[in-house]
Design a protein around this motif. Structure first.
Motif, mmCIF file in Angstrom:
data_model
loop_
_atom_site.group_PDB
_atom_site.id
_atom_site.type_symbol
_atom_site.label_atom_id
_atom_site.label_comp_id
_atom_site.label_asym_id
_atom_site.label_seq_id
_atom_site.Cartn_x
_atom_site.Cartn_y
_atom_site.Cartn_z
ATOM 1 N N GLY A 21 4.286 2.802 -14.343
ATOM 2 C CA GLY A 21 5.471 1.953 -14.299
ATOM 3 C C GLY A 21 6.414 2.410 -13.210
ATOM 4 O O GLY A 21 6.010 3.104 -12.263
ATOM 5 N N PHE A 22 7.690 2.015 -13.323
ATOM 6 C CA PHE A 22 8.669 2.393 -12.305
ATOM 7 C C PHE A 22 8.834 3.912 -12.284
ATOM 8 O O PHE A 22 8.984 4.547 -13.337
ATOM 9 C CB PHE A 22 10.016 1.725 -12.582
ATOM 10 N N HIS A 47 6.849 4.589 -21.015
ATOM 11 C CA HIS A 47 7.366 3.345 -20.411
ATOM 12 C C HIS A 47 7.397 3.393 -18.883
ATOM 13 O O HIS A 47 7.414 2.336 -18.250
ATOM 14 C CB HIS A 47 8.785 3.080 -20.915
ATOM 15 N N TYR A 48 7.413 4.592 -18.313
ATOM 16 C CA TYR A 48 7.612 4.747 -16.876
ATOM 17 C C TYR A 48 6.648 5.789 -16.311
ATOM 18 O O TYR A 48 6.055 6.578 -17.053
ATOM 19 C CB TYR A 48 9.052 5.198 -16.576
ATOM 20 N N ARG A 49 6.507 5.778 -14.997
ATOM 21 C CA ARG A 49 5.808 6.863 -14.308
ATOM 22 C C ARG A 49 6.817 7.992 -14.114
ATOM 23 O O ARG A 49 7.905 7.762 -13.555
ATOM 24 C CB ARG A 49 5.275 6.398 -12.958
ATOM 25 N N LEU A 269 16.487 -0.644 -15.028
ATOM 26 C CA LEU A 269 15.274 -0.666 -14.196
ATOM 27 C C LEU A 269 14.446 -1.907 -14.484
ATOM 28 O O LEU A 269 14.465 -2.439 -15.587
ATOM 29 C CB LEU A 269 14.424 0.597 -14.441
#
Length: 269
Positions: A21-22, A47-49, A269
């Motif tokens: 992800g973001f 949920h994100y990188r 984001l």
């Protein structure tokens, strides 16, 4: 157990690279490493990188390269690492020195930094009283080639509250007392002089326009809440006090910090 891609190239900073992800970049404190973000990596990577680098001579990273003289230089090193991964846009969570170089990136690369969280940090010069203490301690460490036991205990008391677990305190003490003279003299001491001898960069905060959040442990001694409130005012952003935590607030109260980070990033984001 999270599966983490770990860079081990000798020519650059090592890092964890987890999730998808973001991208969110995590910048750790002096005397710590990417491992201090364990709880945040577990939460955010759902949920994100999440990319957590080791500052030079911390964790598994190599020694401080020649020519590094300022926080701005450290920021450029992190930007080089981030862009080498093919990342053009990212968010930052920086604690202590991680916040110092993180703010520099948000100022210098506004097209790249889309959100900024500053924790237990400040952009002003180190106050004269504490600067004198820290530089004197660095001189003693340089002369002795080690961190004396009494100073190790003092440092532990700066990073954690008296209520922190004995295991946390012992882990930090053991690390500090075990640092080799080579690592101390070649990298840790020069980095300390960069951090505590930093320029006043409060002026850049007015020019940072991305969404921002500031958090400080309510019992933080090196970077007291008043400094966080000042930073938040200059950024015109929300300020949160982290209850029951000192300087390393993300470790002492991970649940509170994770909740705030997820809410902030899910919104921005």
């Amino acid at each position: 157990m999270l599966k983490q891609r770990v860079n081990k190239m000798k020519s650059s900073m090592t890092y964890y690279d987890t999730g998808a992800g973001f991208p969110i970049i995590l910048g750790h404190s002096y005397f710590f490493s990417k491992d201090m973000w364990k709880h945040q990596i577990e939460s955010l990577s759902q949920h994100y990188r999440v990319i957590a680098p080791d500052l030079w001579a911390h964790g598994d990273s190599p020694a401080l390269p020649d020519g590094r003289k300022s926080i701005e230089d450290l920021a450029d090193d992190h930007y080089a690492l981030i862009t080498s991964l093919g990342i053009s846009e990212f968010a930052i969570v920086g604690l202590s020195v991680g916040g110092m170089w993180g703010a520099e990136l948000a100022y210098k690369y506004p097209q790249a930094v889309k959100a900024l969280v500053l924790m237990d940090t400040d952009l002003a010069c180190e106050p004269d009283e504490t600067k004198k203490i820290y530089f004197n301690n660095l001189k003693i460490i340089e002369q002795d080639g080690k961190i004396p036991a009494e100073m190790c205990n003092y440092l532990v008391s700066l990073f954690y509250t008296s209520n922190a677990s004995g295991a946390l305190k012992e882990q930090l003490y053991s690390y500090l007392i075990s640092l080799s003279s080579d690592r101390l003299r070649e990298s840790i001491i020069p980095l300390g002089r960069i951090i505590f001898g930093r320029n006043n960069r409060l002026n850049i905060l007015n020019d940072i326009s991305c969404p921002a959040l500031v958090m400080t442990g309510e019992n933080d001694i090196p970077r007291p809440p008043s400094e966080g409130v000042r930073i938040a005012g200059l950024l015109s952003c929300e300020y949160q006090t982290v209850p029951n935590a000192a300087h390393i607030s993300n470790i002492e109260n991970p649940d509170f910090v994770n909740k705030q980070l997820l809410a902030f990033f899910n919104k921005n984001l």
